[in-house]
Motif scaffolding. Sequence first.
Motif, PDB file in Angstrom:
ATOM      1  N   THR A   1       0.831  -1.201   0.000  1.00 41.39           N
ATOM      2  CA  THR A   1       0.000   0.000   0.000  1.00 41.39           C
ATOM      3  C   THR A   1       0.869   1.255   0.000  1.00 41.39           C
ATOM      4  OG1 THR A   1      -1.803  -1.129   1.168  1.00 41.39           O
ATOM      5  CG2 THR A   1      -1.781   1.274   1.268  1.00 41.39           C
ATOM      6  N   ALA A   2       1.957   1.230   0.766  1.00 42.36           N
ATOM      7  CA  ALA A   2       2.830   2.405   0.878  1.00 42.36           C
ATOM      8  C   ALA A   2       3.636   2.658  -0.394  1.00 42.36           C
ATOM      9  CB  ALA A   2       3.779   2.226   2.062  1.00 42.36           C
ATOM     10  N   THR A   3       3.657   1.706  -1.306  1.00 46.67           N
ATOM     11  CA  THR A   3       4.450   1.853  -2.527  1.00 46.67           C
ATOM     12  C   THR A   3       3.562   1.826  -3.765  1.00 46.67           C
ATOM     13  OG1 THR A   3       4.911  -0.544  -2.467  1.00 46.67           O
ATOM     14  CG2 THR A   3       6.549   0.934  -1.493  1.00 46.67           C
ATOM     15  N   SER A   4       2.981   0.685  -4.073  1.00 41.04           N
ATOM     16  CA  SER A   4       2.150   0.555  -5.269  1.00 41.04           C
ATOM     17  C   SER A   4       0.938   1.483  -5.207  1.00 41.04           C
ATOM     18  CB  SER A   4       1.702  -0.900  -5.445  1.00 41.04           C
ATOM     19  OG  SER A   4       0.844  -1.038  -6.558  1.00 41.04           O
ATOM     20  N   SER A   5       0.265   1.499  -4.072  1.00 40.81           N
ATOM     21  CA  SER A   5      -0.898   2.382  -3.940  1.00 40.81           C
ATOM     22  C   SER A   5      -0.479   3.848  -3.970  1.00 40.81           C
ATOM     23  CB  SER A   5      -1.652   2.083  -2.645  1.00 40.81           C
ATOM     24  OG  SER A   5      -2.690   3.015  -2.437  1.00 40.81           O
ATOM     25  N   ALA A   6       0.664   4.167  -3.361  1.00 35.34           N
ATOM     26  CA  ALA A   6       1.134   5.552  -3.374  1.00 35.34           C
ATOM     27  C   ALA A   6       1.410   6.020  -4.799  1.00 35.34           C
ATOM     28  CB  ALA A   6       2.392   5.685  -2.510  1.00 35.34           C
ATOM     29  N   ALA A   7       2.014   5.130  -5.613  1.00 35.39           N
ATOM     30  CA  ALA A   7       2.259   5.492  -7.013  1.00 35.39           C
ATOM     31  C   ALA A   7       0.946   5.731  -7.747  1.00 35.39           C
ATOM     32  CB  ALA A   7       3.065   4.386  -7.691  1.00 35.39           C
ATOM     33  N   ARG A   8      -0.043   4.910  -7.457  1.00 42.23           N
ATOM     34  CA  ARG A   8      -1.366   5.065  -8.080  1.00 42.23           C
ATOM     35  C   ARG A   8      -2.015   6.381  -7.662  1.00 42.23           C
ATOM     36  NH1 ARG A   8      -6.391   2.625  -6.025  1.00 42.23           N
ATOM     37  NH2 ARG A   8      -7.912   2.335  -7.714  1.00 42.23           N
ATOM     38  N   LEU A   9      -1.871   6.750  -6.390  1.00 43.43           N
ATOM     39  CA  LEU A   9      -2.418   8.026  -5.928  1.00 43.43           C
ATOM     40  C   LEU A   9      -1.707   9.196  -6.586  1.00 43.43           C
ATOM     41  CD1 LEU A   9      -2.833   7.354  -2.085  1.00 43.43           C
ATOM     42  CD2 LEU A   9      -4.668   7.577  -3.774  1.00 43.43           C
ATOM     43  N   ALA A  10      -0.399   9.066  -6.765  1.00 41.48           N
ATOM     44  CA  ALA A  10       0.359  10.152  -7.382  1.00 41.48           C
ATOM     45  C   ALA A  10      -0.035  10.355  -8.834  1.00 41.48           C
ATOM     46  CB  ALA A  10       1.852   9.864  -7.271  1.00 41.48           C
ATOM     47  N   LEU A  11      -0.223   9.257  -9.568  1.00 36.16           N
ATOM     48  CA  LEU A  11      -0.537   9.362 -10.996  1.00 36.16           C
ATOM     49  C   LEU A  11      -2.015   9.639 -11.245  1.00 36.16           C
ATOM     50  CD1 LEU A  11       1.551   6.605 -12.833  1.00 36.16           C
ATOM     51  CD2 LEU A  11       1.775   9.082 -12.997  1.00 36.16           C
ATOM     52  N   GLY A  12      -2.889   8.982 -10.505  1.00 37.11           N
ATOM     53  CA  GLY A  12      -4.313   9.038 -10.815  1.00 37.11           C
ATOM     54  C   GLY A  12      -5.102  10.070 -10.036  1.00 37.11           C
ATOM     55  N   MET A  13      -4.604  10.412  -8.834  1.00 37.41           N
ATOM     56  CA  MET A  13      -5.348  11.336  -7.991  1.00 37.41           C
ATOM     57  C   MET A  13      -4.503  12.544  -7.602  1.00 37.41           C
ATOM     58  SD  MET A  13      -7.527   8.622  -5.647  1.00 37.41           S
ATOM     59  CE  MET A  13      -8.311   7.206  -6.438  1.00 37.41           C
ATOM     60  N   PHE A  14      -3.321  12.676  -8.226  1.00 36.90           N
ATOM     61  CA  PHE A  14      -2.497  13.883  -8.140  1.00 36.90           C
ATOM     62  C   PHE A  14      -2.040  14.193  -6.716  1.00 36.90           C
ATOM     63  CE2 PHE A  14      -5.750  14.300 -11.507  1.00 36.90           C
ATOM     64  CZ  PHE A  14      -4.909  14.102 -12.583  1.00 36.90           C
ATOM     65  N   TYR A  15      -1.822  13.116  -5.929  1.00 32.39           N
ATOM     66  CA  TYR A  15      -1.264  13.311  -4.596  1.00 32.39           C
ATOM     67  C   TYR A  15       0.209  13.710  -4.726  1.00 32.39           C
ATOM     68  CZ  TYR A  15      -5.086  11.655  -1.618  1.00 32.39           C
ATOM     69  OH  TYR A  15      -6.275  11.542  -0.927  1.00 32.39           O
ATOM     70  N   ASP A  16       0.659  14.563  -3.830  1.00 33.45           N
ATOM     71  CA  ASP A  16       2.046  15.031  -3.852  1.00 33.45           C
ATOM     72  C   ASP A  16       2.931  13.998  -3.162  1.00 33.45           C
ATOM     73  OD1 ASP A  16       4.328  16.504  -4.116  1.00 33.45           O
ATOM     74  OD2 ASP A  16       3.862  17.904  -2.477  1.00 33.45           O
ATOM     75  N   LEU A  17       3.256  12.936  -3.897  1.00 35.54           N
ATOM     76  CA  LEU A  17       4.061  11.834  -3.378  1.00 35.54           C
ATOM     77  C   LEU A  17       5.244  11.605  -4.306  1.00 35.54           C
ATOM     78  CD1 LEU A  17       1.066   9.450  -2.568  1.00 35.54           C
ATOM     79  CD2 LEU A  17       2.462  10.666  -0.883  1.00 35.54           C
ATOM     80  N   ASP A  18       6.279  10.967  -3.783  1.00 32.93           N
ATOM     81  CA  ASP A  18       7.477  10.689  -4.573  1.00 32.93           C
ATOM     82  C   ASP A  18       7.201   9.474  -5.451  1.00 32.93           C
ATOM     83  OD1 ASP A  18       9.986   9.924  -5.556  1.00 32.93           O
ATOM     84  OD2 ASP A  18      11.030  10.644  -3.773  1.00 32.93           O
ATOM     85  N   LEU A  19       6.810   9.732  -6.700  1.00 28.56           N
ATOM     86  CA  LEU A  19       6.387   8.663  -7.600  1.00 28.56           C
ATOM     87  C   LEU A  19       7.512   7.667  -7.861  1.00 28.56           C
ATOM     88  CD1 LEU A  19       4.351   7.359  -9.538  1.00 28.56           C
ATOM     89  CD2 LEU A  19       5.099   9.005 -11.287  1.00 28.56           C
ATOM     90  N   GLU A  20       8.689   8.155  -8.170  1.00 23.44           N
ATOM     91  CA  GLU A  20       9.792   7.248  -8.498  1.00 23.44           C
ATOM     92  C   GLU A  20      10.154   6.373  -7.304  1.00 23.44           C
ATOM     93  OE1 GLU A  20      14.389   7.347 -10.226  1.00 23.44           O
ATOM     94  OE2 GLU A  20      13.266   9.206  -9.955  1.00 23.44           O
ATOM     95  N   LYS A  21      10.205   6.938  -6.125  1.00 25.23           N
ATOM     96  CA  LYS A  21      10.507   6.154  -4.922  1.00 25.23           C
ATOM     97  C   LYS A  21       9.443   5.088  -4.687  1.00 25.23           C
ATOM     98  CE  LYS A  21      11.318   6.608   0.064  1.00 25.23           C
ATOM     99  NZ  LYS A  21      11.382   7.568   1.218  1.00 25.23           N
TER     100      LYS A  21
END
Length: 216
Positions: free
Chosen positions: A107-127
Motif C-alpha cells: 500500500t505504501a508503494t504501489s498504492s502511493a504510485a497510483r495516488l500520485a498518478l491518478g489522484m495527483f497526490y504530492d508523493l514521490d512517484l519514483e521512490k
Amino acid sequence: MTITLHDFELSGNCYKLRLLMSILKLDYAITPVDFYPGREHKSDAFLRLNPFGQLPVLQDDDLTLSDSGAILAYLAKKYDASGLWFPDDPAILAEVLRWHAVADDITATSSAARLALGMFYDLDLEKAQQGAHRLFRLMDEHLWFGEREGRDWLCSPAHPTTADIACFPYVMLSEEGGIARQDYPALRRWTDRVRRVPGFVVMSGIFPAGKALETP
C-alpha cells in the motif's frame, strides 16, 4: 447481524473487505465515502469513526473497526466456519500476519504510485515505484520457489488465507501507478489463482481471470 462498510469504490483496501465478505457470503451495507476528490475521510463526522482518518471502516452492530488487515482478521475469525482464512495454528498465524505487514508495504508503494498518478497526490512517484518493484521481486521469488514445492499461496497451507486477500489488490492495480508486472511471472500466476477463488468479485481495474489452460 448488521455489517456496514464505509467504502470508497476505487480503494484497494476497501476492496479487500468486499472480496472477503463475498467469499464468505456475508450480507452487508455500504456507506460511500468521497475519498477523492471530496476528502470526506478527513471530515469531522468520519474522524469520529476513525480518528486516523483512513479507510476502510467497518461497523458490525455496535462494534466499529478500522485498518483493512485488522478487519480481514476479524471477519475471518468471526464468520469463517472453516477456520481456513485466518488459521489458529501459531506458526501459520505468524506467516499470515507477516504477509499482512507486507500488504501494508505494498500500500505504501504501489498504492502511493497510483495516488500520485491518478489522484495527483504530492508523493514521490519514483521512490514509490522502485519500492513496489522491490516487493514484487521478493514476492515473485517466494511464489516461484513455492510452486516448485507444490505451494500455490503466500503461506504454507494448501489453501488461500487472508494474507492472499491482503496483498492482492494493490498488486493487481499496480499498472495504474506505472508499475508493470511482466517481469514477475510467478506473481502473475498467483493473481490468477486468487481470481479463481469461489466468490471472487471485481472492482474497477481488477477483472476475472481468463479461462484456465488445460494440461495436455
